[in-house]
Write an enzyme that holds these catalytic residues in place. Structure first.
Site, short mmCIF file in Angstrom:
data_model
loop_
_atom_site.label_atom_id
_atom_site.label_comp_id
_atom_site.label_asym_id
_atom_site.label_seq_id
_atom_site.Cartn_x
_atom_site.Cartn_y
_atom_site.Cartn_z
N GLY A 116 -65.25 -74.20 34.62
CA GLY A 116 -66.44 -74.15 33.57
C GLY A 116 -67.07 -73.16 33.18
O GLY A 116 -68.15 -73.18 32.33
N THR A 117 -66.77 -71.95 33.79
CA THR A 117 -67.57 -70.97 33.81
C THR A 117 -66.54 -69.49 33.61
O THR A 117 -65.30 -69.77 33.93
CB THR A 117 -68.62 -70.44 34.93
OG1 THR A 117 -67.77 -70.35 36.06
CG2 THR A 117 -69.50 -71.66 34.95
N GLY A 118 -67.04 -68.34 33.25
CA GLY A 118 -66.60 -67.10 33.27
C GLY A 118 -65.12 -67.11 32.76
O GLY A 118 -64.77 -67.65 31.76
N ARG A 140 -67.58 -77.61 41.29
CA ARG A 140 -68.37 -78.34 41.99
C ARG A 140 -69.39 -78.97 41.12
O ARG A 140 -70.01 -80.16 41.10
CB ARG A 140 -69.42 -77.69 43.15
CG ARG A 140 -68.28 -77.28 44.35
CD ARG A 140 -68.83 -76.26 45.12
NE ARG A 140 -69.31 -74.80 44.29
CZ ARG A 140 -69.98 -73.75 44.79
NH1 ARG A 140 -70.29 -73.81 46.09
NH2 ARG A 140 -70.12 -72.82 44.07
N ARG A 167 -62.53 -76.93 48.76
CA ARG A 167 -62.58 -76.85 50.13
C ARG A 167 -62.11 -78.08 50.75
O ARG A 167 -61.59 -78.23 51.84
CB ARG A 167 -63.90 -76.41 50.56
CG ARG A 167 -64.38 -75.09 50.41
CD ARG A 167 -65.65 -74.70 50.59
NE ARG A 167 -66.73 -75.42 49.99
CZ ARG A 167 -67.97 -75.25 49.74
NH1 ARG A 167 -68.54 -74.28 50.53
NH2 ARG A 167 -68.60 -76.10 49.19
N SER A 185 -73.21 -64.01 58.77
CA SER A 185 -72.99 -64.87 59.76
C SER A 185 -71.79 -65.35 59.76
O SER A 185 -71.11 -65.32 58.61
CB SER A 185 -74.03 -65.95 59.37
OG SER A 185 -73.77 -67.00 58.23
N TYR A 215 -58.01 -55.37 45.04
CA TYR A 215 -58.17 -55.36 46.49
C TYR A 215 -57.76 -56.41 47.46
O TYR A 215 -57.98 -55.96 48.64
CB TYR A 215 -59.86 -54.88 46.82
CG TYR A 215 -60.90 -56.04 46.67
CD1 TYR A 215 -60.56 -57.61 47.20
CD2 TYR A 215 -61.86 -56.08 45.77
CE1 TYR A 215 -61.68 -58.50 46.96
CE2 TYR A 215 -62.80 -57.00 45.62
CZ TYR A 215 -62.66 -58.34 46.25
OH TYR A 215 -63.77 -59.16 46.25
N GLY A 262 -59.10 -56.26 37.17
CA GLY A 262 -60.20 -55.22 37.49
C GLY A 262 -61.48 -56.09 37.08
O GLY A 262 -61.48 -57.12 37.11
N ARG A 306 -73.57 -61.32 41.62
CA ARG A 306 -73.52 -61.53 43.16
C ARG A 306 -72.96 -60.31 43.51
O ARG A 306 -72.96 -59.74 44.70
CB ARG A 306 -72.36 -62.42 43.41
CG ARG A 306 -72.85 -63.80 43.41
CD ARG A 306 -72.03 -65.02 43.60
NE ARG A 306 -72.45 -66.39 43.51
CZ ARG A 306 -72.64 -67.10 42.39
NH1 ARG A 306 -72.18 -66.48 41.33
NH2 ARG A 306 -73.27 -68.20 42.42
#
Ligand code: HXC
Ligand code: NAP
Length: 301
Positions: free
Chosen positions: A33-35, A56, A84, A122, A164, A206, A216
């Protein structure tokens, strides 16, 4: 001294494959839906594919699907599915089969990522990225593979990784672990499922600016301070159509003998980081004259 042009050539911004190159194929794109998922999906549709986009957020998917259908006249199914959760993945696959009769391609594109020193994370933060990227790609590949083998369909899996995945990267360690795992899955399944006619490849992009990644990974001033253009040999970021062209080739039958491969599309970025002397780009012409004098003088030493 001449420098590389900062804009992609016009051909890179236009569709590469011939009309109807994906006609008759049903393609699922997770995170569609994006990007980059949206960019690949729009081009697959233009090439005649039936498209299923999932993630989601159903509202985002429905808006994208409506936009894509208006632009191309193609058919897009939007399905809410958290990768997930294996049961949700199976349900998504079944709705795709119900709507289009079959599924031919799965593009594992959904991802989660953010920058952070690892010691600040965490255990749940680490898992949240591993679960989306690695477990999500495993879930979708497993569900599709079982279906293809049972039905005798020559399926095709395309995994969107990163460069990476080869090298690892500080400050995005959960993502590096997960993408490395997806690369291992790509190569492993290529060998194991080749006998069923199921192909499996990966693309390692890349930097291709998207809101999801930039918010983010390069928030606020970081986008300017750590501007990827500065360290990329070709001095520019990627254009979405460039990635869509490569993806369309890999999910089409034109790439039928490419199998188990991870193709990098990054303007030379990761090799720039790997070469021990790459930083010498900062040396000016007069400085090189001096260096030549000094190094030639070292002949007899
Ligand atoms: C530290 C963080 C954090 C951050 C979340 N957490 N963001 N820790 N720094 N920036 C922690 C939370 O405190 C929580 O741990 C745990 O992570 C889960 O957070 P939630 O918000 O509950 O998770 P969730 O709603 O599942 O969201 C997942 C997400 C989010 C990954 C955190 O960012 C997301 O939805 N991302 C999807 C889109 C995305 O990331 N796109 C970029 C892909 S770009 P605790 O312990 O508090 O419970 C990409 C490019 C690669 O991959 C290469 C670029 C060149
Ligand atoms: P993006 O727009 O944030 O895309 C990520 C997508 O994943 C979103 O649509 C998100 O939708 C979906 N998603 C996240 N968690 C999910 C879950 N649990 N289940 C299902 N879908 C989920 O970022 P992008 O830049 O286009 O990234 C696309 C892919 O390219 C990723 O694999 C990324 O690692 C890779 N990549 C990007 C770059 C780059 O420079 N942009 C570079 C290298 C690799 P919801 O939030 O609605 O679930």
């Amino acid at each position: 001294m001449a420098t590389a042009p900062v804009n992609p050539p016009a051909a890179a911004l236009s569709g590469m494959l011939k009309e109807d190159a994906l006609k008759g194929k049903t393609i699922i794109i997770t995170g569609g839906g994006t990007g980059l998922g949206k960019a690949m999906g729009a081009y697959f549709l233009q090439l005649g594919a039936n498209l299923v986009i999932s993630s989601r957020k159903l509202d985002v998917l429905q808006k994208t699907a409506a936009e894509m259908q208006a632009q191309t006249g193609g058919k897009v199914l939007a399905v809410a599915c958290d990768v997930r959760n294996y049961e949700e993945v199976e349900r998504m696959l079944h709705s795709a089969i119900e709507t289009f009769g079959r599924v031919d391609v799965v593009v594992n594109n959904a991802a989660g990522n953010f920058i952070s020193p690892t010691e600040r994370l965490s255990a749940n933060a680490f898992s949240s990225v591993i679960d989306i990227v690695l477990k999500g790609s495993v879930n979708c590949s497993l569900a599709a593979g079982k279906y293809w083998i049972k039905e005798g369909i020559p399926g095709n899996i395309l995994n969107i990784i990163t460069t990476y995945a080869f090298t690892g990267s500080a400050f995005v360690v959960p993502s590096a672990c997960a993408k490395g795992g997806v690369l291992a899955m790509t190569r492993s399944l290529a060998v194991e499922w080749g006998r069923h006619g199921i192909r499996c490849n990966a693309i390692a992009p890349g930097p291709f600016p998207t809101k999801g990644a930039w918010d983010r990974l390069l928030p606020g001033d970081l986008a300017e301070q750590f501007s990827p253009q500065k360290r990329i040999p070709l001095k520019r970021v990627g254009a979405h159509q460039e990635l869509a062209n490569l993806a369309a080739f890999l999910v089409s039958d034109f790439s039928a003998y490419i199998h188990g491969e991870a193709i990098t599309i990054d303007g030379g970025e990761w090799l720039q980081g790997a070469g021990q002397f790459s930083g010498l780009e900062a040396v000016t012409e007069p400085m090189w004259d001096m260096v030549a004098m000094m190094t030639k003088g070292a002949k007899g030493s």
